[in-house]
Design a protein around this motif. Structure first.
Motif, PDB file in Angstrom:
ATOM      1  N   LYS A 199       0.842  -1.213   0.000  1.00 10.90           N
ATOM      2  CA  LYS A 199       0.000   0.000   0.000  1.00 10.90           C
ATOM      3  C   LYS A 199       0.868   1.250   0.000  1.00 10.90           C
ATOM      4  O   LYS A 199       0.607   2.212  -0.715  1.00 10.90           O
ATOM      5  CB  LYS A 199      -0.913  -0.005   1.232  1.00 10.90           C
ATOM      6  CG  LYS A 199      -2.187  -0.764   0.970  1.00 10.90           C
ATOM      7  CD  LYS A 199      -3.204  -0.487   2.058  1.00 10.90           C
ATOM      8  CE  LYS A 199      -4.332  -1.517   1.963  1.00 10.90           C
ATOM      9  NZ  LYS A 199      -4.552  -2.226   3.219  1.00 10.90           N
ATOM     10  N   ILE A 200       1.932   1.202   0.841  1.00  8.14           N
ATOM     11  CA  ILE A 200       2.815   2.382   0.915  1.00  8.14           C
ATOM     12  C   ILE A 200       3.444   2.639  -0.457  1.00  8.14           C
ATOM     13  O   ILE A 200       3.454   3.765  -0.963  1.00  8.14           O
ATOM     14  CB  ILE A 200       3.910   2.178   1.985  1.00  8.14           C
ATOM     15  CG1 ILE A 200       3.260   2.196   3.365  1.00  8.14           C
ATOM     16  CG2 ILE A 200       4.961   3.262   1.892  1.00  8.14           C
ATOM     17  CD1 ILE A 200       4.196   1.862   4.495  1.00  8.14           C
ATOM     18  N   VAL A 201       3.946   1.524  -1.068  1.00 12.58           N
ATOM     19  CA  VAL A 201       4.588   1.678  -2.385  1.00 12.58           C
ATOM     20  C   VAL A 201       3.590   2.253  -3.388  1.00 12.58           C
ATOM     21  O   VAL A 201       3.902   3.186  -4.133  1.00 12.58           O
ATOM     22  CB  VAL A 201       5.151   0.325  -2.880  1.00 12.58           C
ATOM     23  CG1 VAL A 201       5.581   0.427  -4.339  1.00 12.58           C
ATOM     24  CG2 VAL A 201       6.324  -0.090  -2.019  1.00 12.58           C
ATOM     25  N   GLU A 202       2.369   1.689  -3.362  1.00 11.76           N
ATOM     26  CA  GLU A 202       1.347   2.190  -4.289  1.00 11.76           C
ATOM     27  C   GLU A 202       1.106   3.682  -4.096  1.00 11.76           C
ATOM     28  O   GLU A 202       1.078   4.444  -5.054  1.00 11.76           O
ATOM     29  CB  GLU A 202       0.017   1.471  -4.033  1.00 11.76           C
ATOM     30  CG  GLU A 202      -0.297   0.399  -5.058  1.00 11.76           C
ATOM     31  CD  GLU A 202      -1.499  -0.416  -4.619  1.00 11.76           C
ATOM     32  OE1 GLU A 202      -2.454   0.194  -4.081  1.00 11.76           O
ATOM     33  OE2 GLU A 202      -1.455  -1.651  -4.782  1.00 11.76           O
ATOM     34  N   SER A 203       0.974   4.072  -2.805  1.00  9.52           N
ATOM     35  CA  SER A 203       0.632   5.484  -2.582  1.00  9.52           C
ATOM     36  C   SER A 203       1.824   6.372  -2.943  1.00  9.52           C
ATOM     37  O   SER A 203       1.665   7.468  -3.461  1.00  9.52           O
ATOM     38  CB  SER A 203       0.134   5.705  -1.157  1.00  9.52           C
ATOM     39  OG  SER A 203       1.105   6.331  -0.380  1.00  9.52           O
ATOM     40  N   ARG A 204       3.065   5.868  -2.662  1.00  9.41           N
ATOM     41  CA  ARG A 204       4.247   6.650  -3.054  1.00  9.41           C
ATOM     42  C   ARG A 204       4.290   6.822  -4.570  1.00  9.41           C
ATOM     43  O   ARG A 204       4.571   7.891  -5.088  1.00  9.41           O
ATOM     44  CB  ARG A 204       5.537   5.953  -2.622  1.00  9.41           C
ATOM     45  CG  ARG A 204       5.815   6.004  -1.171  1.00  9.41           C
ATOM     46  CD  ARG A 204       6.446   7.367  -0.788  1.00  9.41           C
ATOM     47  NE  ARG A 204       6.025   7.750   0.551  1.00  9.41           N
ATOM     48  CZ  ARG A 204       6.605   7.301   1.675  1.00  9.41           C
ATOM     49  NH1 ARG A 204       7.639   6.510   1.605  1.00  9.41           N
ATOM     50  NH2 ARG A 204       6.147   7.665   2.844  1.00  9.41           N
ATOM     51  N   THR A 205       4.012   5.714  -5.281  1.00  6.83           N
ATOM     52  CA  THR A 205       4.044   5.780  -6.754  1.00  6.83           C
ATOM     53  C   THR A 205       3.019   6.799  -7.249  1.00  6.83           C
ATOM     54  O   THR A 205       3.290   7.582  -8.144  1.00  6.83           O
ATOM     55  CB  THR A 205       3.726   4.393  -7.363  1.00  6.83           C
ATOM     56  OG1 THR A 205       4.473   3.432  -6.648  1.00  6.83           O
ATOM     57  CG2 THR A 205       4.075   4.322  -8.826  1.00  6.83           C
ATOM     58  N   ARG A 206       1.811   6.726  -6.578  1.00  7.09           N
ATOM     59  CA  ARG A 206       0.780   7.694  -6.970  1.00  7.09           C
ATOM     60  C   ARG A 206       1.276   9.122  -6.736  1.00  7.09           C
ATOM     61  O   ARG A 206       1.179   9.977  -7.610  1.00  7.09           O
ATOM     62  CB  ARG A 206      -0.490   7.442  -6.148  1.00  7.09           C
ATOM     63  CG  ARG A 206      -1.673   7.033  -7.013  1.00  7.09           C
ATOM     64  CD  ARG A 206      -2.996   7.089  -6.299  1.00  7.09           C
ATOM     65  NE  ARG A 206      -2.969   6.913  -4.870  1.00  7.09           N
ATOM     66  CZ  ARG A 206      -3.107   5.748  -4.229  1.00  7.09           C
ATOM     67  NH1 ARG A 206      -3.282   4.624  -4.919  1.00  7.09           N
ATOM     68  NH2 ARG A 206      -3.088   5.685  -2.919  1.00  7.09           N
ATOM     69  N   ASP A 207       1.867   9.334  -5.531  1.00  6.52           N
ATOM     70  CA  ASP A 207       2.377  10.676  -5.201  1.00  6.52           C
ATOM     71  C   ASP A 207       3.423  11.117  -6.217  1.00  6.52           C
ATOM     72  O   ASP A 207       3.420  12.244  -6.688  1.00  6.52           O
ATOM     73  CB  ASP A 207       3.028  10.689  -3.809  1.00  6.52           C
ATOM     74  CG  ASP A 207       1.962  10.598  -2.730  1.00  6.52           C
ATOM     75  OD1 ASP A 207       0.778  10.679  -3.086  1.00  6.52           O
ATOM     76  OD2 ASP A 207       2.329  10.435  -1.556  1.00  6.52           O
ATOM     77  N   LEU A 208       4.340  10.150  -6.530  1.00  7.04           N
ATOM     78  CA  LEU A 208       5.414  10.485  -7.467  1.00  7.04           C
ATOM     79  C   LEU A 208       4.859  10.860  -8.826  1.00  7.04           C
ATOM     80  O   LEU A 208       5.286  11.821  -9.458  1.00  7.04           O
ATOM     81  CB  LEU A 208       6.369   9.295  -7.623  1.00  7.04           C
ATOM     82  CG  LEU A 208       7.485   9.242  -6.597  1.00  7.04           C
ATOM     83  CD1 LEU A 208       8.324   7.995  -6.805  1.00  7.04           C
ATOM     84  CD2 LEU A 208       8.356  10.486  -6.726  1.00  7.04           C
TER      85      LEU A 208
END
Ligand code: ADP
Length: 461
Positions: free
Chosen positions: A61-70
């Motif tokens: 989830k963290i990776v997904e949200s980071r990717t979204r943020d990026l």
């Protein structure tokens, strides 16, 4: 006991320490204790596995949200960069359009009047506008460099013509200051046919030579150039601009190539200047695959040097543009040829019309792209000058429409526009135009371009 025997394999396999246990010799109580222990162990392991799975899910989830943020950040950065580019293009257009009117009108009146006092006053307007245009160009250049929007062109040119141009732009100022200006470059090097961006190369040379003249009160300014070996079709040129001027103190030398820096800020008032020239030169030199530097002794003079890697053109077909009046040639060869001028801005239209009529051309004018297309459906022109930003149809759309109809399919169309960047030029050429003149257009440059294209499209006799 049978059960103990049956499970013994399982327990000894699943236990953490794999030592064989003499299960068969246990009594029921001991077995129960052992079985409970094993049970606890399995439960612990399941729990651990579950926690691990939870961690894993959380991590995903963290990776997904980071990717979204990026991605969001990337999109925002791209949008900001697009906005910056659009702003720069608009700014360039907005600044160049009135400059074109001021400079064009001035040069038109200068061409018409013999009144000495008026000529002197107009000369001052001309000088001041050239200075202002120089500053505008510097500011736009550095902004484009910082927005990473600066691209170099790839055209055929002869090094000699860049040096001749440099001489014609600097000789007068050097002479006024009593300086000896030498361009000390061998005929062989001048004759080199190259592929690259002659305007940007010329800009670096002009900036360094202009500085050398500016900061020298007596003595000489010498421009040298040596060409290295041609390796894999590339040649490295090494330029040096030497002066006997005020020199630069050690501690200032490195700062000079940074934007807005001057060797001594107190000198700004004395010498003027924006402090952008060397920063722009440095970036242009890097884009040309070279290096730039300076050797100097304070009080004795400086030698600015730079290298540039350019492609060498083996089968060059570069024609030298005639130095003498293109205007006269047009009058001689193309008197009363019919051309179309497309320009929406009234003052700029008047300026261009004046220049074209001075060459003896018959000019139809159109105030926007739509009108241009309509005129081009009725008349075959020897040449069309096309503005880019116009109401109704812009220059690109108008060109496409004119190219699609039959009468002017072969007519040279030259963009004459305040959209003066390399990618604007590219867009014009892609739309089917033949050439591109950035505003403000110097009359001589307009005449040369007209002559070149009128000659190319002249019907064979
Ligand atoms: P500008 O000349 O517009 O101030 P430049 O970036 O071209 O900006 O030059 C920066 C500074 O470098 C100048 O203000 C001057 O102090 C110094 N400089 C450049 N060329 C020379 C030179 N040939 N001799 C002495 N000082 C120089």
């Amino acid at each position: 006991r049978a059960m103990i025997a049956e499970f013994s394999g399982f327990f000894s396999r699943s236990a953490d320490d794999q030592t064989e246990m003499p299960l068969a010799s246990l009594d029921i109580a001991e077995f129960r204790e052992l079985a409970e222990g094993a049970n606890r162990m399995i439960t612990r392991r399941r729990k651990a596995e579950e926690t691990l799975r939870e961690y894993q899910e959380q991590l995903e989830k963290i990776v997904e949200s980071r990717t979204r943020d990026l991605n969001l950040a990337k999109e925002a950065a791209e949008a900001a960069s697009r906005a910056k580019s659009t702003f720069l293009a608009n700014m360039s257009h907005e600044l160049r359009t009135p400059m074109n009117a001021i400079m064009g009108m001035t040069s038109m009146i200068l061409r018409q009047t013999g009144d000495r006092q008026l000529r002197e006053q107009l000369g001052k307007i001309e000088g001041a506008s050239k200075h202002l245009l120089h500053v505008i160009n510097d500011i736009l250049d550095i902004s484009r460099i910082e927005a990473e929007r600066m691209k170099l062109e790839e055209t055929d040119f002869r090094l000699g013509s860049v040096l001749e141009n440099l001489h014609s732009l600097t000789a007068q100022r050097a002479a006024e200051k009593g300086l000896a200006l030498h361009i000390d470059v061998s005929e062989a090097t001048r004759g080199l046919s190259l592929i690259g961006d002659p305007l940007r190369l010329g800009q670096v040379l002009l900036n360094l030579t202009g500085n050398a003249i500016k900061f020298t009160h007596a003595g000489h300014v010498t421009v040298r150039c040596q060409a290295g070996e041609i390796i894999d079709g590339n040649v490295t040129l090494r330029f040096a601009i030497e002066d006997s001027g005020i020199g630069i103190a050690d501690e200032a030398r490195q700062r000079l190539f940074t934007a807005f820096e001057q060797a001594d800020n107190s000198m700004t008032r004395k010498y003027g200047g924006s402090g952008l020239g060397l920063a722009i030169s440095k970036r242009l030199v890097h884009l040309m695959g070279g290096e730039i530097g300076v050797d100097s002794v304070a009080g004795q003079g400086s030698t600015f040097w730079f290298t540039a890697r350019l492609r060498h053109d083996d089968d060059a077909r570069v024609a030298d543009t005639p130095g003498s009046s293109a205007e006269l040639q047009i009058i001689r060869e193309f008197l009363a040829s019919r051309v179309l001028l497309v320009e929406d801005e009234p003052i700029n239209r008047e300026v261009a019309l004046g220049l074209l009529e001075d060459c003896g051309l018959c000019v139809d004018t159109a105030e926007d792209g739509g009108e241009a297309v309509a005129l081009a459906q009725r008349e075959t022109y020897a040449l069309i000058l096309m503005d880019m930003q116009m109401p109704t149809l812009n220059g690109i759309e108008a060109t496409r429409a004119i190219r699609a109809a039959s009468l002017n399919r072969e007519t040279p169309i030259i963009a004459m526009t305040a959209n003066a960047f390399a990618e604007d030029r590219l867009r014009c050429l892609e739309a089917g135009m033949n050439d591109h003149l950035g505003k403000p257009v110097a009359p001589e440059r307009l005449f040369e371009t007209l002559l070149q294209w009128l000659r190319q499209s002249r019907p064979a006799q």
